[in-house]
Every structure is written in C-alpha cells, then in structure tokens.
Design a protein around this motif. Sequence first.
Motif, PDB file in Angstrom:
ATOM      1  N   PHE A  81     -12.872  73.005  84.020  1.00  0.00           N
ATOM      2  CA  PHE A  81     -11.683  72.449  84.433  1.00  0.00           C
ATOM      3  C   PHE A  81     -10.415  72.542  83.685  1.00  0.00           C
ATOM      4  N   GLU A  82     -10.818  72.424  82.220  1.00  0.00           N
ATOM      5  CA  GLU A  82      -9.066  73.299  81.282  1.00  0.00           C
ATOM      6  C   GLU A  82      -8.382  73.915  81.562  1.00  0.00           C
ATOM      7  N   GLN A  83      -9.521  75.226  81.862  1.00  0.00           N
ATOM      8  CA  GLN A  83      -8.942  76.509  81.657  1.00  0.00           C
ATOM      9  C   GLN A  83      -8.288  76.913  82.394  1.00  0.00           C
ATOM     10  N   TYR A  84      -8.313  76.157  84.222  1.00  0.00           N
ATOM     11  CA  TYR A  84      -7.256  76.224  84.799  1.00  0.00           C
ATOM     12  C   TYR A  84      -6.502  75.590  85.100  1.00  0.00           C
ATOM     13  N   PHE A  85      -7.047  73.965  85.207  1.00  0.00           N
ATOM     14  CA  PHE A  85      -5.380  72.791  85.536  1.00  0.00           C
ATOM     15  C   PHE A  85      -6.219  72.203  84.104  1.00  0.00           C
ATOM     16  N   ASP A  86      -4.532  71.888  84.294  1.00  0.00           N
ATOM     17  CA  ASP A  86      -3.376  70.654  83.039  1.00  0.00           C
ATOM     18  C   ASP A  86      -4.380  68.951  83.110  1.00  0.00           C
ATOM     19  N   ALA A  87      -5.099  68.510  82.372  1.00  0.00           N
ATOM     20  CA  ALA A  87      -6.367  67.591  82.886  1.00  0.00           C
ATOM     21  C   ALA A  87      -4.744  66.272  82.407  1.00  0.00           C
ATOM     22  N   ASP A  88      -3.967  66.105  82.138  1.00  0.00           N
ATOM     23  CA  ASP A  88      -2.602  65.412  82.469  1.00  0.00           C
ATOM     24  C   ASP A  88      -1.895  65.783  84.177  1.00  0.00           C
ATOM     25  N   GLU A  89      -2.008  66.852  84.280  1.00  0.00           N
ATOM     26  CA  GLU A  89      -1.067  66.910  85.629  1.00  0.00           C
ATOM     27  C   GLU A  89      -2.851  65.611  87.047  1.00  0.00           C
ATOM     28  N   THR A  90      -3.404  65.134  86.088  1.00  0.00           N
ATOM     29  CA  THR A  90      -4.068  64.019  87.615  1.00  0.00           C
ATOM     30  C   THR A  90      -3.205  63.048  87.593  1.00  0.00           C
ATOM     31  N   TRP A  91      -3.088  62.864  89.093  1.00  0.00           N
ATOM     32  CA  TRP A  91      -2.872  61.345  88.936  1.00  0.00           C
ATOM     33  C   TRP A  91      -3.120  60.756  90.046  1.00  0.00           C
ATOM     34  N   LEU A  92      -4.312  60.521  89.537  1.00  0.00           N
ATOM     35  CA  LEU A  92      -5.435  59.556  90.364  1.00  0.00           C
ATOM     36  C   LEU A  92      -5.963  59.338  88.768  1.00  0.00           C
ATOM     37  N   TRP A  93      -6.175  57.473  89.037  1.00  0.00           N
ATOM     38  CA  TRP A  93      -6.717  56.582  87.794  1.00  0.00           C
ATOM     39  C   TRP A  93      -7.448  55.484  88.210  1.00  0.00           C
ATOM     40  N   ASN A  94      -9.064  55.448  87.525  1.00  0.00           N
ATOM     41  CA  ASN A  94      -9.118  54.608  88.108  1.00  0.00           C
ATOM     42  C   ASN A  94      -9.683  53.454  87.262  1.00  0.00           C
ATOM     43  N   MET A  95      -9.578  51.899  88.297  1.00  0.00           N
ATOM     44  CA  MET A  95     -10.016  50.729  87.311  1.00  0.00           C
ATOM     45  C   MET A  95     -10.638  49.794  87.849  1.00  0.00           C
ATOM     46  N   THR A  96     -12.262  49.674  86.763  1.00  0.00           N
ATOM     47  CA  THR A  96     -13.395  48.730  87.578  1.00  0.00           C
ATOM     48  C   THR A  96     -13.078  47.093  87.105  1.00  0.00           C
ATOM     49  N   LEU A  97     -13.676  46.512  87.234  1.00  0.00           N
ATOM     50  CA  LEU A  97     -13.794  44.933  86.938  1.00  0.00           C
ATOM     51  C   LEU A  97     -14.708  45.006  86.945  1.00  0.00           C
ATOM     52  N   LYS A  98     -14.310  43.091  85.560  1.00  0.00           N
ATOM     53  CA  LYS A  98     -15.349  42.687  85.147  1.00  0.00           C
ATOM     54  C   LYS A  98     -16.854  42.365  85.503  1.00  0.00           C
ATOM     55  N   ASP A  99     -17.510  42.637  85.687  1.00  0.00           N
ATOM     56  CA  ASP A  99     -18.989  41.976  86.214  1.00  0.00           C
ATOM     57  C   ASP A  99     -18.703  40.449  86.458  1.00  0.00           C
ATOM     58  N   GLU A 100     -19.006  40.309  85.373  1.00  0.00           N
ATOM     59  CA  GLU A 100     -18.736  38.700  84.977  1.00  0.00           C
ATOM     60  C   GLU A 100     -18.084  37.815  85.529  1.00  0.00           C
ATOM     61  N   PHE A 101     -16.596  38.526  85.646  1.00  0.00           N
ATOM     62  CA  PHE A 101     -15.097  38.252  86.654  1.00  0.00           C
ATOM     63  C   PHE A 101     -15.490  37.934  88.090  1.00  0.00           C
ATOM     64  N   ILE A 102     -16.560  39.380  88.842  1.00  0.00           N
ATOM     65  CA  ILE A 102     -16.674  38.866  89.723  1.00  0.00           C
ATOM     66  C   ILE A 102     -17.514  38.435  90.267  1.00  0.00           C
ATOM     67  N   GLU A 103     -18.682  37.804  89.398  1.00  0.00           N
ATOM     68  CA  GLU A 103     -19.788  37.352  90.021  1.00  0.00           C
ATOM     69  C   GLU A 103     -19.267  35.795  90.380  1.00  0.00           C
ATOM     70  N   GLU A 104     -18.220  35.392  89.089  1.00  0.00           N
ATOM     71  CA  GLU A 104     -17.761  34.142  89.264  1.00  0.00           C
ATOM     72  C   GLU A 104     -17.207  34.210  90.353  1.00  0.00           C
ATOM     73  N   LYS A 105     -15.853  34.681  90.420  1.00  0.00           N
ATOM     74  CA  LYS A 105     -15.205  34.448  91.614  1.00  0.00           C
ATOM     75  C   LYS A 105     -15.366  35.183  93.534  1.00  0.00           C
ATOM     76  N   GLY A 106     -16.852  36.193  93.023  1.00  0.00           N
ATOM     77  CA  GLY A 106     -17.127  36.721  94.430  1.00  0.00           C
ATOM     78  C   GLY A 106     -15.801  37.724  94.738  1.00  0.00           C
ATOM     79  N   LEU A 107     -16.461  38.897  94.343  1.00  0.00           N
ATOM     80  CA  LEU A 107     -15.670  40.095  95.118  1.00  0.00           C
ATOM     81  C   LEU A 107     -13.779  39.656  95.846  1.00  0.00           C
ATOM     82  N   MET A 108     -14.776  39.154  97.293  1.00  0.00           N
ATOM     83  CA  MET A 108     -13.574  39.110  97.500  1.00  0.00           C
ATOM     84  C   MET A 108     -12.078  38.331  97.078  1.00  0.00           C
ATOM     85  N   GLN A 109     -12.526  37.645  96.195  1.00  0.00           N
ATOM     86  CA  GLN A 109     -11.461  35.876  95.789  1.00  0.00           C
ATOM     87  C   GLN A 109     -11.482  37.096  94.118  1.00  0.00           C
ATOM     88  N   ALA A 110     -11.937  37.798  93.614  1.00  0.00           N
ATOM     89  CA  ALA A 110     -11.449  37.933  92.211  1.00  0.00           C
ATOM     90  C   ALA A 110     -10.305  39.337  92.436  1.00  0.00           C
TER      91      ALA A 110
END
Lengths: 685, 260
Positions: free
Chosen positions: A497-526
């Motif tokens: 991948f890096e042979q062709y593209f610069d990894a820093d060019e990427t514009w997408l960043w993913n984030m996940t929430l903590k499971d306990e937080f989701i369990e506590e509040k419910g997915l929607m509310q969290a």
Amino acid sequence: MFFDFVKRNSRKTRKENGVYFASLIVSIVAFYVILSLGEQDVMLYLKTIESDAVERLLLLIPVLYAVSLVFVFFLVYFANRYQLQQRSHEFGLYLMMGMKQSKLFLMIMGETIWNGIVAVCIGLPISLFLTELINLTTSRFVGMGIIGHAFRISWTGISLTICGFFLVQLLAMFILSFTMSRKEPIELLHEEKEKSQSTMTPKWGAVSLLSGAALLIGMILLCIAYGMAILYLRNFDYRVFALILLVGVCGTFILFRGLGSVIGVYVKRKGSSSTGLSMFTARQLQENVLHQWSSLAISTLLILMAMVCFAFGTSTALMNSAVANRTVDYTFHANNEDDIKPLIQSEELAPYVDSYYRMALHNFNPSEDEPLLNYHFAWTGLIETVSSQDDSEPKEILLNNLSMQDTPYFISLSSYNAMLEAAEKKPIQLAGNEVAMYTSDDTGASYDILKDILKKSPTVEIAENEYTLMPTLYSDQIVADRAITLMYSLIVPDALFEQYFDADETWLWNMTLKDEFIEEKGLMQAMLEVDQMLNSTGLQYESYLASMGRQLFYTVAGSYTTFYLGVMFLIIANTVLGLNFLMQQRSTRSRYQTLAMLGANVESICTSARKQIWLYFILAISVAFVSGIFGIWSLLTAMPATVFSFKNGIVIGLVVLLFIVMEIGYIRMIQRKSDVEIRKLKEID
Amino acid sequence: MNASNKLLEVKEVRKVFGEGQNETMALKGVTFNVLPGEFLGIMGASGSGKTTLLNVIATMLKPTSGQILLDGQNISSFKGSQLAAYRGDQIGYLFQQFELIDNLTAKENIMLPLAIHGINLKEQEQALRQLSKLFDIEELLNKFPSQLSGGQKQRVAAARALISNPSIVLADEPTGALDTKNAKILMEKLSEHNQQQESTILMVTHDANAASYCSRILFIQDGVIFHELRRNVPGESQEAFYERIVMVMAQLAGGSSNVL
C-alpha cells in the motif's frame, strides 16, 4: 321533521349497505394514517438526521392523498349510483306526493352529509388508535423507544381527512342527485325495473362469435403485455412502459367484455345435464359479467396494482432490513490526525471512546506525482477461474462486474485489522504474495459464487507480480457511512500500500465507542449524546446511527407508502366487486323468491348465491393473479437493487398468502350479507 | 270419481292477520275438497279472501288454524326441507305476473323445478316436448323471457308448472296480465291438459271468462265459502255456464240478500 326524515333514511342506507359504509370508514382511517405520517415518532426522529429526504417524502404525501381521493371519489360515485337507482322508486313516490325537486335534492345531500358525519365519528377514533399502534410498533421495532414517545394528534391530518372525505362525497352525490332530481316522477317510478338480457338477444350466434373474438383478443393483448413487461421493462423506457400499460389495460377490459357470452355457451352445453341450481348459478354469474364487465376489469386492475404494491413494499422492507454487524460507530472526514486527535482525547469525549484509527484506502489509479510506478492491474487469474465455472447468471454478472473494475480500491491491511480488532474479530494474516478480497455487496447475486471461487486460490496481477487471493471473502463495514460501498477491492499488505500511496493522505478516521457506555445507555441514546458533543466542533463526520437512520427512512418511507396504496387499491377493488354483486342480487331478488316457490330450499339458494360470489371474485382475482405474477416478476428484475433471493421469495409468498386470506375474509363477509338478504325474503320460510 | 278419493282436503281453515285491535280475519273457517282431475275455480271480489286461501294452500302462508291435506298429508304443518320437497314437485304454480326467471331461457325455466329436485333432465326431454307442443312454445324454448310476449311467457310458465307432473296446479289469476285473445288460448290449453292428462287445477280468478273453463266454482265472500256452481257435464255448454257465473257475480255485487 325534515331532519328526522333524513336521519331515518340514512340509518336505513347504512344498515342496507354495511359493506359500503365500512369501506368509507376504512378510507377515512387510511387518509388519516397517511396524512399523519409526518407526526410519527420515527419520522420526527428521522427529520433530525435526514431532513431533506423526509421533507421530500412529506411533499409527496399530498400527491398520494390526492390520488387516493380520486379513487375514493369513484368508489363513492359508483356505489351511490347503484344505491340511488335502487331507491328511485321511493324518490318517484316522494315527487308524486308533492315533494319539490329541490327538496329531494336537499334530502339526498342531507343524507350523505349525515352518513359522512357518522362515518367520521367512527373512523377518526379508529385512525387515532391505529396510528398510535403503528407508532408504538415501529418505535419498538427499530429500537426508537428510548428517544421518547408521546401521543400526538395531527390536527392538519384530521382537518384534511374530514375536508377531503366530505369534498369527495358531496361532489359525487351532487353529480348523482342533480341528475336524479331532474327526472320526471314516471322515469323514477319505473327505473327500478330489472334489466333485460339485451346482450343475449336474437343475434345470438353473432354475439357469441364477437364475444369469443373479444375474449381471444383480450387474451392475446394480455400475453403481449406480459411478454413485453418481462423482456423490455427493465430498460426503463417510458414509451415502452406506456405501451405495456395500454396493451395490458385494453386486454383486461376486452377479456371481460368477451367472457360473459362465453359463460353462456358453457351453460348451454351443460344445460341438459345440470342439476340443482347450478344452471341458475352459472346464468347469474354470466349476467353479472355481462352487465359489470367494466367494473370487473377495473377491480382486476386495482387488485393487480395492490399486489404489485405489496410486493414492492415487502421487497423494499426486506432489502434494507439486512443490517450488517456494527463495526464502526463514527467516521470523521479529516486530512490528518491532528484535526481529530485533540477532540477525541478531550475530557468530554475521551471517557466514551474505545479506539480510533485511520482507514487507509485508495483507488489504484495512476497518480501524476508518481509517474515512474507501474500501475498495471488485472484480474486475469480470477477471471480464468470464474470462466471455468458452469454457465449461470451469477457467473455472467460476476464476469461483467470484474471487467468494469479495472482500477479497484486498495485497503491497507493495518487499517482493516484495526477495524477488525475494534469489532473484536480475528485479524487477517497475509503471506508475502497474498492479498485478500473485499466487497461490501454481501447480498448481491455474485456474492456466493465469488466466495466459492476464492477457495480455489485464484490470482491477480499487480504491477509485474502475481498475487494469490486469500480463500476468505471479507465484507465487514469499513466506515460508518453505509452509502460508501466498494464493489470489489483488495486488502493489501501495508508495504504494498505504502509503495503507491502515502498513508497520511487518508482522510477517513474511524472511531468506536466503549461497549460498557453503549450497554449502559443503549446504542441510540449513547450516540445521540456523542452526536451533540461532536456537533459543536464543526467537524465533518458520519455516524452509524445516521447511516442506519437513512436506511430506516428508505425502508419506512418505501414500504409505508406502497402498503398504503396497496391497501387503498384493495379496499376499492373489493368494495366495487362486493357492492356490484349485492346490488345485482337485490335487484333480482324476485328470482330467489321464484326459486323458493319452485321448491328450492333456503340452504340451496344461499349456497347458489355463495357460489356466485366465489366465482365472481375469483374471476377478477385470478386474472389479477396471473397479471400479478408477470408484474411482480418484471418489477423484481427491473429494479437493479432488488435481488430475488430465496428468503425474499418466502416473504413475498407470505405476503401473497396474507393477501389471499384477506380476500377470503372479504368474500366471506359478502357471503354472509348475501345469506342475510336471502333469508329476509319472506316467502321463503 | 269417488268422493272418498279426495286429492286436497281443506278443513276449517282460518287465517288471522294482525293482533289486538288490528286483527283481521281473512278466512273464517273454509272447508272444501278437491277431487283428482278436477278443474276448480275460486271466485270472489277483491278482499274476499280468495288470494289468502290460495296462498295458504300454496304453503306461502301458514293458516292460523285448520288443516290442509294433500294426498292425506297435512302440508300446512310442513317446515323447511319438507316444504321445499313439496313445492314445485307435488304443487305446481302459475302466477299472474308469470314469475319467469329472466336470465334463464324458456327451456331452462321450464326444467328448473326438475333441476331443483335433482331429477335427471335428459329423461324428461319427452315430457318437455309434449308440453311445449301442447302450449305451442316449441319455437321459443331457446329464447329469454325478455324476447317473449305476455301470452308466450304465461304459456312457458304453465309448462313449468306442469313439467314435474304435480298432484295439483295452483293458478293465481293466470289471465290477469293477459289480453282476451291470449287469455283464451291459455285457458284452452290448460283445459285441454286437464281433460287429457287428468291434471288437477285450482284456479283463483275474478274473470268470468276464465272461470267458465272450470268444472266447479266456489264463490268466496268475507272469508267464507258462500256459493258453489257446478258445470253440468255433459250437456251444459261453456256459454251457458258463463251466463250462470255472471249471474252469480251480479248477485254477489248486489249483496247476499239477492242470492238464492
């Protein structure tokens, strides 16, 4: 006094035409349900995340409403035309007793208004109850209950329902009673006379020949329409569509025009060997078809439209209900890590965040910055393996798809593994000359065949090297936004991948929430809470919830409106059929008396009438059913996104079954009404 | 013909309509017999109770008291399927307004009572041919009632009443809706059938012309049988019988004090 008279008359009308009255109530309910769609919890919620699409849908609702008003107008018009004809003798008497024509007109209008008021009084509470029920069910179904539910009355919905309902009724009755009240008493007194068999008069041979020809032409036209629908409808050419519609509609009308006399020929042939009331039953059916061929054709077309609507609504609901596992909660659009890092690590957000990582993916396109690199790519080995498979439609689709994907996206292995880890899945291990295949289209026709083929370790060419494909096909969601899909891409080692593209060019960043937080509040509310925090930062992001919401919107909007239309069509078709039958039965009731005098017992007379109802409905339904098969077939092949899978087949089958049960219910209702009418004839017992 | 061999026995039949103050006694104890092969007429003014009497015999109305025996069976106590088995099979009907079913052809109308009672229609083709020849309707069998004249319709209706070879034919003003010529044709045909086949016919009429074809006439007034006329056979011509009927009718119109 006059008011009492009007009230008494309308009560009588309601009692005698219970079926029609029930249909009026159902149409009120349907009106309110569609008009109050904007007030539904789901829609109110969707408005906050998908306001444009919701606005567009809500703009469409008045159109739907207007269309159904037109249909209800015809229902009211036809039903009342028969009803007034039945009562014309009574009106003639009123005129003879000195009632002014204007007063007669006022009386009919008064009765309509009074009946309308009664229908509204019964219909509105039912609609409020039903919308509340739908509201709660959908909320529960999509887990929206947490957002909060409140009982709402759509006042615009109520007022529009009432206005539309009365407008349609008064307009139809105005036209009818206006012509009625202008007639001379003598015309009214004699209008009730039973219709003679004018269509079976002396030129019997010629008539039946013509009818036979009509039947044949009708069948040919229908077959042409079916063939064209299957062959050409998928091209979406409106001229072809119009032609199919024209040919099909004409075919249906002509078919029913010819059917009546053909039944006559059948009766004649069977005449000498029939026993009981079978001859009478067949003649009654024949008369119904001869006199009501146009309403039979209209009902058939309406039932057909209802079938197609149900099928479409079901497949829409099915298509979008395939919710993949949640892998990513948020995807940010940011050019480098510094844009989002401070936010994610901020005091506010940090407690909720489980992990964040870049999603490095890039199209394998020659870049101007790196002209020296070899951008050669080919599916060669894979295509060879696919070609060696037995011929099938999925194979053709797969080959076609591959030929169009000559510059696929590359996903870096570390990004994909980060995603898998966040979702608590096993990361991928790639050998030196191995790459893995990825597709987000895990419901497509070619998914299964591709999965099988990968087990044979086919190869692809990247630059001058040949890489083997891993035996597993990956299709986890790589970003939160479900609208971003990748037909076929490759998960490649980071080095490649890096042979062709610069990894820093990427514009997408993913984030996940903590499971306990989701369990506590419910997915929607969290997610809603996190949404609120993110909104204040002005950062561009897409959340799993919003993406789900969009899907939900298409599901709700698509299935809700099509089911609504389907139900409207079905109600109108059934009411037209049922009323036609009952009206004809009433106008020929002396025949039933004669039968009783000739020794037929009540049971056999009721059985004959029940048979007539069955046959009458089955005539319309069976033609609609045959047309429906072709209609749904071409619908499913014409919709590029709809895949006719086995599961969809089962669900569609279930809907068809439900439809049949509904029809049987309606037929039974008419049969009971017919039994009551027959038992009412006093000479019988 | 022997008197003990009665086909229809009407015994002390009473019929009361309404209740309490509205009570009207339409039949006040009518008793008479009909013998096999008889052509009996019942005459009376409007409201005299003649149609009520016929309706009671026809099982369209239940008598308040009294018995009606057909071939020794009390048909006034019949219910449901028992009644249905009698109607159209043991009893044939001829109505003033024909009551043909207008979406059936003449032939289908005639065969209807047989079909209803589950009789094989093919075996009855012979009976159909004979009756259609008698009533001169052979050419009309495939036509629908709307294509027939009043006289033709009534002749088809007569064939329908006779097709099942019933014990008795009940005719309610069969000539009431016909012109003189057609009324005459119909009565001649009925009378011919009565004489040749020895069918039993009970006819209610107020037409003296039609009544003159009968062998016996009962006059009914205010719910009771009031007078009886018998045609003297052989010897009395139809004209002479007609004269006698007209005389009784004139006396009836003038009140009972002038009669007898």
